[in-house]
Motif scaffolding. Structure first.
Motif, PDB file in Angstrom:
ATOM      1  N   LEU A 278       0.842  -1.191   0.000  1.00  0.00           N
ATOM      2  CA  LEU A 278       0.000   0.000   0.000  1.00  0.00           C
ATOM      3  C   LEU A 278       0.878   1.241   0.000  1.00  0.00           C
ATOM      4  N   ALA A 279       0.604   2.167  -0.901  1.00  0.00           N
ATOM      5  CA  ALA A 279       1.314   3.440  -0.920  1.00  0.00           C
ATOM      6  C   ALA A 279       0.912   4.277   0.283  1.00  0.00           C
ATOM      7  N   ASN A 280       1.776   5.207   0.679  1.00  0.00           N
ATOM      8  CA  ASN A 280       1.519   5.961   1.913  1.00  0.00           C
ATOM      9  C   ASN A 280       0.322   6.892   1.819  1.00  0.00           C
ATOM     10  N   ASP A 281      -0.233   7.117   0.604  1.00  0.00           N
ATOM     11  CA  ASP A 281      -1.437   7.942   0.477  1.00  0.00           C
ATOM     12  C   ASP A 281      -2.690   7.106   0.263  1.00  0.00           C
ATOM     13  N   ASP A 282      -2.590   5.786   0.438  1.00  0.00           N
ATOM     14  CA  ASP A 282      -3.740   4.898   0.267  1.00  0.00           C
ATOM     15  C   ASP A 282      -4.617   4.967   1.515  1.00  0.00           C
ATOM     16  N   PRO A 283      -5.933   5.216   1.373  1.00  0.00           N
ATOM     17  CA  PRO A 283      -6.820   5.291   2.550  1.00  0.00           C
ATOM     18  C   PRO A 283      -6.821   4.031   3.394  1.00  0.00           C
TER      19      PRO A 283
ATOM     20  N   GLN B 177      -3.103   1.681  10.314  1.00  0.00           N
ATOM     21  CA  GLN B 177      -2.375   2.471  11.307  1.00  0.00           C
ATOM     22  C   GLN B 177      -3.232   2.773  12.520  1.00  0.00           C
ATOM     23  N   GLN B 178      -4.512   3.029  12.314  1.00  0.00           N
ATOM     24  CA  GLN B 178      -5.412   3.309  13.442  1.00  0.00           C
ATOM     25  C   GLN B 178      -5.611   2.089  14.321  1.00  0.00           C
ATOM     26  N   ALA B 179      -5.392   0.887  13.761  1.00  0.00           N
ATOM     27  CA  ALA B 179      -5.506  -0.344  14.541  1.00  0.00           C
ATOM     28  C   ALA B 179      -4.280  -0.603  15.406  1.00  0.00           C
ATOM     29  N   CYS B 180      -3.270   0.273  15.315  1.00  0.00           N
ATOM     30  CA  CYS B 180      -2.047   0.156  16.120  1.00  0.00           C
ATOM     31  C   CYS B 180      -1.906   1.403  16.969  1.00  0.00           C
ATOM     32  N   PRO B 181      -2.502   1.448  18.145  1.00  0.00           N
ATOM     33  CA  PRO B 181      -2.468   2.646  18.985  1.00  0.00           C
ATOM     34  C   PRO B 181      -1.069   3.097  19.360  1.00  0.00           C
TER      35      PRO B 181
END
Length: 464
Positions: A444-449, A455-459
């Motif tokens: 996944l590219a860094n601008d992929d939603p 990332q939100q699943a890793c607090p």
């Protein structure tokens, strides 16, 4: 996997063949040459004993091989598990490093040694291919029990075997060395090729070698190898085919001052990892990513000799084997990779990892660990302050019931320091599947939603 292990001759007690290789005489040794582990690959060609090939010795008359199991079922990485071509170039050779016996004591305070083995194959007209074993501490009769595989190795290749003594303060000392020539015997027919596709013929050799000191020519014990070989499945240049090795180092600074030791779950947050992946050069070829001139932190590092020196010092400290605590091993499949990183979970939370890919290895650490957040750039630290890398970003491990190992690797190009091009991201998937054919890789590219959701699943994840 259990069936493959049972089919492998290495799952059985080692039985030495009765007629071993003939050992070659040693050329004169020049003390001016630095040890192998301190040289770059291109320097290997500068040795006087590499420029002049060893005298080749024929094998003794072939004996009858009774009851030998088939060629070991070592899974070959892509593209080597594809249907073989009709024309082969050399042999696929698996070298099994068994043990050493009768080594002399090298440490005056206890009369013991800390030996490790360096094996260098020298294909005619090609760059040397080198493998280094783990260090066995305080042992004069060490058992190494390691193997590696070289593809497309020509007959007549000279192989240099060196045994070294690991020293913590001074430079390592060579205990002894030996050499032999790879000249395959007649192949043995085999009705079961141990799960390997292609040619169902193989050969097997015992290679006991007498070590000699490079200066005074005294006998310094023996080292025992076993070699299996078959015609190469695909034409190509000689190259290391595996296995994938790793080294995990517990930061000496974090370990000493925070009291973290092996066996504790939170050890991994203070650890650096180095994965010696295969096929890096053939996958990335001339691809490289220079540091990002538009990123303020990168400018602060690479435009300041003081800051760059600090980053390089951090790298040496965090990856130092002699000072910190480290462990090493072999990754045979994707399951081993996931287990190394505890399936991406620590303290009940999913974790992210920062990585940098260089020509020799992939280097990484946990992204959200507070100990690493104080650094100017984690990517620059892992790269040792190199101005160019092959690729950089982050990865995480997520559950996937459809995957063979039950997990999926999600990898991105999220690095401000090097800003790797998104169109080269599929090369990372190609690299991982070449080393772990059963691995499911999502890029996944860094601008992929979708990346934001992971990332939100890793607090615990800190901003890159």
């Amino acid at each position: 996997q259990q069936q493959q292990q049972q089919a492998s001759p290495y799952a059985q007690p080692y039985q030495q063949l009765q007629q071993p290789y003939q050992q070659q005489t040693q050329p004169p040794y020049q003390q001016t040459q630095p040890p192998y582990q301190q040289q770059q690959p291109e320097q290997l060609q500068q040795h006087h004993y590499i420029q002049q090939p060893y005298q080749q010795h024929p094998y003794p008359q072939q004996q009858q091989h009774q009851g030998l199991p088939p060629y070991p079922a070592v899974p070959l990485p892509l593209p080597f598990n594809a249907p073989p071509e009709k024309v082969h170039s050399g042999y696929d050779v698996l070298v099994y490093i068994l043990q050493a016996k009768g080594l002399p004591g090298m440490d005056w305070w206890n009369g013991l040694a800390d030996p490790y083995v360096i094996i260098t194959a020298l294909p005619p007209g090609e760059q040397g291919i080198q493998y280094t074993t783990k260090t066995v501490y305080k042992d004069l009769n060490p058992t190494f029990d390691e193997f590696f595989e070289i593809g497309n190795l020509p007959a007549g290749t000279s192989v240099l075997v060196e045994v070294w003594d690991k020293d913590l303060v001074t430079e390592d000392d060579m205990i002894g060395r030996a050499s032999w020539a790879f000249a395959p015997r007649e192949l043995l027919p085999c009705s079961s090729a141990g799960g390997l596709a292609g040619d169902a013929s193989w050969g097997r050799l015992a290679v006991p070698l007498q070590l000699q000191h490079p200066r005074h020519k005294k006998s310094m014990g023996t080292v025992e190898l076993e070699v299996c070989y078959r015609p190469s499945l695909r034409a190509g240049k000689p190259a290391m085919m595996g296995p994938v090795r790793f080294k995990q180092t517990l930061s000496p600074t974090a370990g000493l001052f925070t009291g973290h030791f092996w066996g504790r779950e939170d050890t991994m947050c203070f650890s650096t990892y180095k994965l010696y992946l295969m096929h890096i050069d053939s996958t990335f070829k001339d691809v490289s990513m220079p540091w990002n001139r538009k990123y303020d932190k990168a400018v602060q590092i690479f435009k300041s000799p003081v800051a760059l020196g600090l980053v390089r010092t951090q790298h040496r400290t965090l990856y130092a084997t002699n000072v910190g605590m480290s462990r090493c091993g072999v990754l045979g499949a994707s399951r081993d990779f996931y287990e190394l990183f505890k399936n991406g979970v620590r303290a009940g939370q999913r974790r992210y990892f920062t990585y940098c890919l260089l020509r020799d290895s992939l280097r990484c650490s946990e992204t959200g660990a507070a100990f690493f957040n104080d650094m100017l750039s984690k990517h620059a630290m892992h790269a040792g302050g190199e101005e160019e890398v092959l690729y950089a970003g982050e990865f995480c491990i997520v559950p996937d019931t459809t995957a063979a190992a039950g997990y999926r690797l999600v990898i991105d190009n999220n690095s401000g320091t090097y800003a790797p091009a998104a169109d080269k991201l599929p090369l990372m998937r190609q690299l991982f599947t070449a080393n772990f054919p059963d691995m499911v890789v999502e890029v996944l590219a860094n601008d992929d939603p979708r990346l934001k959701q992971y990332q939100q699943a890793c607090p615990s994840r800190a901003p890159a």
